[in-house]
Design a protein around this motif. Structure first.
Motif, PDB file in Angstrom:
ATOM      1  N   ASP A  59      38.143  34.483  39.858  1.00  0.00           N
ATOM      2  CA  ASP A  59      39.148  35.222  39.047  1.00  0.00           C
ATOM      3  C   ASP A  59      38.548  35.753  37.895  1.00  0.00           C
ATOM      4  O   ASP A  59      38.715  37.117  37.579  1.00  0.00           O
ATOM      5  N   SER A  70      37.957  39.634  37.115  1.00  0.00           N
ATOM      6  CA  SER A  70      38.791  40.188  35.944  1.00  0.00           C
ATOM      7  C   SER A  70      37.832  40.635  34.734  1.00  0.00           C
ATOM      8  O   SER A  70      38.024  41.445  33.858  1.00  0.00           O
ATOM      9  N   THR A 129      49.119  29.650  37.838  1.00  0.00           N
ATOM     10  CA  THR A 129      48.261  30.391  38.422  1.00  0.00           C
ATOM     11  C   THR A 129      48.059  29.920  39.892  1.00  0.00           C
ATOM     12  O   THR A 129      47.876  28.626  40.102  1.00  0.00           O
ATOM     13  N   PRO A 158      38.510  45.611  43.902  1.00  0.00           N
ATOM     14  CA  PRO A 158      38.611  46.575  44.870  1.00  0.00           C
ATOM     15  C   PRO A 158      38.450  48.079  44.077  1.00  0.00           C
ATOM     16  O   PRO A 158      38.831  48.193  42.838  1.00  0.00           O
ATOM     17  N   ALA A 159      38.202  49.045  45.075  1.00  0.00           N
ATOM     18  CA  ALA A 159      38.025  50.406  44.362  1.00  0.00           C
ATOM     19  C   ALA A 159      39.291  51.330  44.508  1.00  0.00           C
ATOM     20  O   ALA A 159      39.377  52.022  43.910  1.00  0.00           O
TER      21      ALA A 159
END
Lengths: 1198, 150
Positions: A958, A962, A866, A773-774
């Motif tokens: 993920d 990341s 997780t 996301p920004a």
């Protein structure tokens, strides 16, 4: 006990399709449809009847029953892809056990018999083993008929088995063995099958049991409707086996080899060689020579029983028994007796039976005895079925395992290798035969070795199964397996849990669970009781896998604390009896739903509240989604889940935010415009969310007016952020669901976004940026919403980049769902429009749970680290789900913190607490039970490749967010390389020059390649950022079944559908074309192919496709006249058309979202989409499957 | 030095707070949202404070101590800068339970706490050894006993 004595209950058993519970099953009659699942019920379950009190709490479910299997066949089809076999199989399988149960229930109730069973005398044992054989044979032979394809696919193995010693009965059992992996999904009780058919078989097999063996076998076979008598079927098949095998001779030699080795005293081999190996090393030859003659006479059962008895009994009985059919006729009686004994132990109320500890204790010595004398006696096994819930499958298996590896080095490399495999194959059937003949469902005996069978990936080109890939069945005792949770709801990547983290690390496979907890179930036991029994320390709900220490205490299976059984729990509403806590529905079903008391509420249950936030900027009006949405809403307004308190509201936004006052009493809806988007406020807080029923007219007026209200708008800006803030304010007092429709990048107010995508980078092979996301605006908003029990669902219908990566956060963390319609336009893109329409219909009418929380508990020693899916993890193991919908899937990763050496079972429990749309607080509990293993090969044997791939996909998403996409891709490839390398190093005798995978993982490289070519992870091919992000979102939130279709679509050839191998679903005939490889080599110009991608069907038509097909199925005279944008098949009255349509509608019924059909001709632009899914082919940017394998092999060798 | 000592005791307190809050989260006493908002408030003061102290060391030409502090300060700044744009800070409530993040945060806080305690006593020793020669030797116990009050 004599056979006649056993007879009376049988008619009841014959009717068991409807009420297998036998006595006391009156309720079943009230719900005839629910009869089917009974057949699968284990011994204990057969007693289960729900009093009407239970049923009355089932407004949403069609019938009250102890099982949640889909009773309507149609529904049955909907959840399993391999319905057919899956649905029939268990019926036959469980039939013997079931029947016995019923008869037992009324006859013998001797809890102590189990001891006696251990000391069985030979004749007894022969008899006892005979009983189950019937079930095995009937099911096996049936499968032969029904599963021709799978049969042919395994020709090699059959032939070897035929040529081998076990001949006569080995044959059908082999077929059973091979069909089994396909069927294994069926082991779970939720699989349904036509009740009547099952019932018939039931009755037949059972009543016929007292008949002389031959007749009985005939009868069972007669049911299978292809060959009326055994000799026929045998003789039909045997030559086939010979003809089709590649190397019968060599395999036969292998057999010889083995036999001679057996003679020299290699005992464990003998075990496997001859069925299940209950024979001494000196005996196999005898049994072989004796059995072979029986192939010819066709006294299949007698031979089978003979073998069974020979297996069990010492040598003398072996030679005396088989030939005489009288002895066989006698044996059924004994069988019955035996069965009665054993089953009586199960059905009796003896607390010992449910006590795992006691059983465990009992089980171990047995295990030892098995290993010490490497002759696992089937009778022992059988009794263990009744008395030992676990610890059994494995010991019996061990020889199989030991056997599986040693012969390998003997095999020379190339063709010899094949024969080596056949060699195994031929050994295992024995095991499978035993297990299937044990009257239970102990299929794992055969499944395990089968799943370990090495597959040479570079040689074997056809690794795809005929039908869809089944979920592996945990290697549990049949009683537990029957109780276990359905793989559709709950799957573990490793169905054999490694004992230690070190072992898990060695296996290089991820350990995790894939959940689909809120799946649509047509049947589900709903329990109302004032106290919900839970463990006092870990709060686990009582479940079928707890153990009752005595009448008053139970031991938690997760934390091992001993708890008291509350007084209320002692009363069983089912049987209206007192003192049978282990027969309560909570203890008989691994999926149950409790109606929760007020202890489970922080506030009164909220009403269903729906708020629609609609983009009405110029872009949105141009795309024309409003018309579709309003139309859909109008149609489904009455079907929105909810009660009399249901509330609804609308907000529209462009550069301002518009509210609609729909307060009852107004003559027409009132629009209130708030232009202060920097500090948004609610103009009239009370009248914006209105009661659906009171203001229905106003709502309808609004919906009719809405599409035309903004037709002339020139506003191009979109103030999504402020509109969401307003929506949050509006919803926060109650909670509920916000549905956001957005068509462009939000450009005003809080949460505005800028275009981050560089179109030139779309096909970059290097770095893909901006997957995250920004801004944290949407995340914060989602967390706020989640805190107020509000979920945000996002419908993104945009033609240009809209930064889904940022927008998706609003749904991700508030437990919403995301729909994305790239280049949506109502008239220019009819396929998308149709998809939206269908999605909306499902979206608006599907079940919904509000203010939900989900907790996943697991046995001490395991820990979850997780979580994947759309939710907010509120505390270590508590998932906060503002809304839960039936299409949401979840995944969790686990690690093994403490060694599990002191336990042989681990359990996982998911509890989902939610408020139903009717304002009831409910808890849905799923419990899964899996065995613990200590050897690496067992871990591989239990690997569930689909679950592994789905979990890896989640992890890769993920990782790419990341870290980077390249990292994620590397990690995926490494996952295959590492696990295969680890496997090959365990089987060190395998030739290092070949790429060998265990059978359970043979699809692993293929699936990983498919993942790498999936939109989410592909590089080099032009992929729009939003498409990529959407694919990632789907991977995180889709349940396994849907995700698998997305990763690896199913391809069928449909221009030559025949009536062969069809299944009947709701008196429709559904053809079952075999799965095709996803490769262009399979596409021929003469054919027509259907690709099932989950959310879309592609129908590809070859240029030279038969004109009859085009005329009949598509309704056009020839290929040239087929239009470009065809999305529906006409109803033509021709058999081929009917077949095609029934097949497609059957595929559609199997999933909640009905997919759009797209007809593709050669010059169609959608062609690229279709060909992109042919993942086995090489593309300009990616490997073909074969190249990928070579690449893996290279990396392994490095 | 006394100022440094007090600043180190401040860091230690700060880290103790981190540890306490994180373990609260681990034990499920508070939810991730409140835990993270609580912790994120202290991240910036910690980073700035540590950077300032480190710079002061450099200015006062305490090379050894400066070098000792430099890696930790760099790590703090790096960690702060590397927070992805969509995250809500170093501690993100949506991620903290994933991939063992909670544990790694905990570990990190523990290590830093150890480091600061070490520094604290080191400075204390140096402070005392600096003061002691000037004053009478027998004052030393009194000084040491008053240290906890610093």
């Amino acid at each position: 006990m004599s056979a006649p004595a056993g007879l009376p209950p049988r008619p009841a058993a014959a009717a068991a399709a409807f009420s297998p519970g036998g006595p006391g099953s009156s309720l079943e009659a009230a719900a005839p449809g629910s009869g089917a699942p009974r057949c699968q019920n284990g011994p204990m379950q057969s007693q289960m009847q729900f009093p009407s009190g239970y049923g009355s709490h089932l407004p949403n479910y069609s019938a009250p029953s102890g099982h949640y299997s889909q009773v309507p066949n149609k529904a049955a089809a909907s959840h399993l892809d391999n319905q057919y076999r899956a649905s029939y199989y268990p019926g036959y399988y469980s039939a013997p056990a079931q029947n016995v149960m019923t008869s037992v229930g009324s006859n013998v109730l001797n809890a102590q018999e189990s001891h006696q069973l251990y000391n069985n005398t030979p004749p007894h044992s022969g008899g006892s083993s005979d009983r189950p054989v019937q079930g095995a044979v009937s099911s096996a032979s049936y499968l032969h008929v029904s599963a021709q394809q799978s049969y042919s696919a395994f020709d090699n193995h059959y032939s070897t088995s035929v040529s081998s010693s076990v001949a006569s009965q080995g044959f059908p059992l082999n077929s059973d063995h091979y069909a089994m992996p396909v069927v294994s999904g069926a082991m779970y009780p939720n699989v349904s099958y036509p009740p009547v058919a099952a019932g018939v078989v039931y009755g037949q097999t059972f009543t016929s049991q007292s008949l002389p063996a031959v007749g009985q076998f005939k009868e069972t076979n007669a049911f299978s409707s292809q060959s009326t008598s055994v000799p026929h079927s045998l003789q039909q098949h045997v030559p086939v086996g010979y003809n089709t095998t590649l190397s019968t001779v060599s395999s036969a030699q292998a057999v010889q080899d083995n036999l001679s080795r057996n003679l020299t005293g290699s005992v464990p081999k003998v075990n496997n060689q001859i069925n299940t190996g209950g024979i001494d090393s000196s005996q196999p030859v005898h049994s072989v020579s004796q059995n072979v003659p029986f192939t010819k006479p066709g006294a299949g059962t007698s031979a089978a029983s003979a073998v069974m008895s020979s297996v069990r009994s010492p040598a003398p009985s072996l030679s005396s028994k088989p030939p005489s059919s009288p002895s066989v006729t006698q044996s059924p009686e004994l069988a019955l007796q035996e069965a009665l004994d054993s089953s009586s132990t199960t059905s009796s109320a003896s607390p010992v039976l449910n006590n795992y500890d006691a059983l465990e204790g009992g089980g171990y010595p047995e295990t030892r005895s098995v290993t010490s004398s490497p002759v696992p006696s089937p009778s022992v096994l059988q009794t263990s079925k009744a008395s030992k819930p676990f610890g059994y499958g494995y010991p019996a298996l061990q020889p199989g395992y030991q056997n599986a590896t040693p012969p390998t080095p003997v095999q020379p490399s190339n063709p010899g290798h094949h024969s080596g495999f056949q060699h195994y194959a031929q050994q295992y059937p024995g095991v499978s035969q035993l297990s299937s003949s044990l009257g239970g469902l102990s299929l794992q005996h055969s499944q395990q070795p089968e799943s370990l069978r090495p597959v040479n990936l570079t040689h074997d080109r056809n690794i795809l199964p005929v039908s869809s890939v089944p979920a592996p069945v945990p290697n549990l005792n049949s009683d537990l397996r029957k109780l276990n949770c359905s793989p559709d709801s709950f799957r573990c990547t490793l169905t054999n849990i490694p004992q230690t983290q070190a072992l898990l690390n060695k296996a290089k496979l991820p350990l995790g669970l894939l959940l689909h907890p809120f799946r649509d179930l047509t049947q589900l036991p709903v329990i109302t009781s004032s106290t919900i029994v839970r463990c006092r320390s870990c709060r686990t709900y009582i479940n079928p896998f707890v153990s009752f220490i005595d009448q008053r205490r139970w031991k938690c299976n997760l934390c091992y604390r001993v708890n008291d059984v509350p007084e209320e729990f002692m009363y069983n509403p089912l049987t209206r009896s007192y003192g049978e806590p282990h027969k309560r529905p909570e203890v008989q079903n691994s999926t149950v739903e409790f109606i929760a008391s007020s202890d489970y509420m922080l506030r009164p249950p909220q009403p269903a509240v729906y708020l629609f936030v609609l983009d009405v900027s110029h872009n949105a009006v141009e795309a024309g989604y409003l018309t579709i949405l309003c139309q859909s809403l109008l149609e489904n307004l009455d079907k929105l889940p909810g009660d009399s308190r249901t509330r609804i509201g609308f907000i529209t936004f462009d550069s301002t935010v518009q509210f609609y006052n729909l307060q009852e009493g107004l003559s027409q809806p009132q629009m209130l415009i708030v232009s202060d988007i920097d500090d948004i406020f609610l103009p009239t807080p009370d009248s914006l969310l209105v009661n659906l029923h009171e203001s229905k007219e106003l709502i309808k007026d609004l919906l009719n007016a809405l599409p035309n209200m903004f037709t002339n708008t020139r506003e191009t800006h979109s103030a999504l952020g402020p509109a969401l803030q307003a929506a949050f304010k509006l919803m926060s007092p109650t909670g509920g669901r916000i549905s956001v429709f957005q068509t462009q990048l939000p450009s005003l107010g809080a949460g505005l976004l800028h275009s981050r995508e560089d179109p030139n980078q779309r096909s970059s092979t290097k770095v893909v940026q901006h997957l995250g996301p920004a801004t944290d605006f949407y995340k914060k908003l989602a967390l706020d919403c989640s805190g107020q029990q509000t979920a945000v669902d996002l419908f993104l219908l945009s033609s240009q980049y809209s930064d889904l990566a940022s927008l998706a956060c609003m749904s991700k963390y508030s437990a919403g769902c995301i729909y994305y319609y790239p280049s949506f336009h109502r008239s220019h893109n009819p396929a998308q429009a149709e998809k939206l329409q269908k999605d909306l219909k499902r979206y608006l009418t599907r079940k919904i749970g509000f203010e939900a929380v989900m907790r996943i508990r697991c046995t001490k020693g395991l820990s979850i680290h997780t979580f994947h899916g759309n939710f907010f993890v509120r505390s270590t193991d508590l998932l906060s789900l503002a809304n839960v919908n039936p299409d949401a899937g979840f995944a969790v990763q686990m690690s093994i913190e403490e060694s599990l050496t002191d336990t042989s079972l681990v359990c996982f429990q998911t509890a989902l607490l939610y408020t139903s749309s009717k304002g009831e607080r409910r808890i849905r509990v799923h419990t899964l039970c899996l065995p613990v293993v200590s050897s690496l090969s067992d871990v591989y044997a239990g690997a569930d490749v689909q679950a592994v791939v789905c979990l890896l996909a989640n992890m890769a998403v993920d990782r790419s967010v990341s870290s980077s996409l390249a990292d994620a891709r590397d990690a995926l490839v490494n996952a295959v390389v590492d696990s295969l390398a680890a496997y090959m190093s365990t089987a060190s005798n395998l030739q290092q020059s070949m790429l060998i995978a265990p059978n359970s993982l043979k699809l692993f490289p293929l699936y990983i390649l498919a993942l790498l070519k999936q939109k989410a992870f592909r590089t080099g091919t032009s992929t729009r950022l939003d498409d990529r992000v959407y694919a990632m979102c789907q991977m995180k939130s889709q349940p396994l079944v849907h995700l698998m279709k997305m990763i690896h679509p199913n391809l069928y050839r449909i221009d030559k559908l025949t009536d062969e191998s069809t299944i009947h679903v709701n008196d429709r005939v559904v053809p079952q074309p075999p799965l095709q490889k996803l490769s262009a080599e399979k596409l021929t110009r003469e054919g027509a192919f259907l690709m099932d991608c989950g959310s879309i069907f592609y129908l590809w038509i070859g240029k030279n496709c038969d004109n009859n097909f085009i005329k009949d199925v598509l309704g056009y005279p020839n290929y040239a006249s087929v239009p470009q944008k065809m999305t529906q098949l006409p109803e033509v009255d021709a058999p081929s058309s009917e077949r095609t349509r029934s097949f497609i509608s059957w595929l559609r019924d199997s999933r909640p979202l009905s997919p759009v059909l797209q007809v593709i001709k050669d010059e169609n632009p959608a062609k690229t989409d279709f060909f992109q899914h042919l993942i086995e082919d090489r593309t300009e940017a990616a490997f073909s499957y074969y190249e990928f394998l070579l690449n893996i092999q290279q990396q392994i060798c490095k | 030095f006394s100022s440094k000592n007090s600043s180190y005791s401040f860091f230690s307190c700060c880290l103790a707070l981190f540890i306490i809050t994180l373990s609260d989260l681990e034990c499920d006493y508070i939810n991730a949202r409140s835990c993270c908002s609580k912790l994120n408030k202290w991240v910036v003061p910690e980073v700035i404070g540590h950077a300032v102290v480190t710079v002061l060391m450099l200015i006062s030409l305490h090379w050894f101590i400066f070098l000792l502090n430099l890696p930790v300060a760099t790590w703090n700044i790096y960690r702060y800068i590397m927070v992805p744009s969509g995250n809500m800070g170093v501690f993100d409530p949506t991620e903290i339970h994933n991939r063992g993040q909670l544990k790694s945060h905990m570990k990190e806080a523990m290590i830093k706490l150890g480091f600061h305690l070490l520094c604290f006593f080191m400075y204390l020793y140096r402070l005392v050894s600096k003061i002691a020669p000037k004053q009478q030797r027998d004052c030393l116990p009194a000084i040491i006993s008053s240290i906890p009050l610093v």
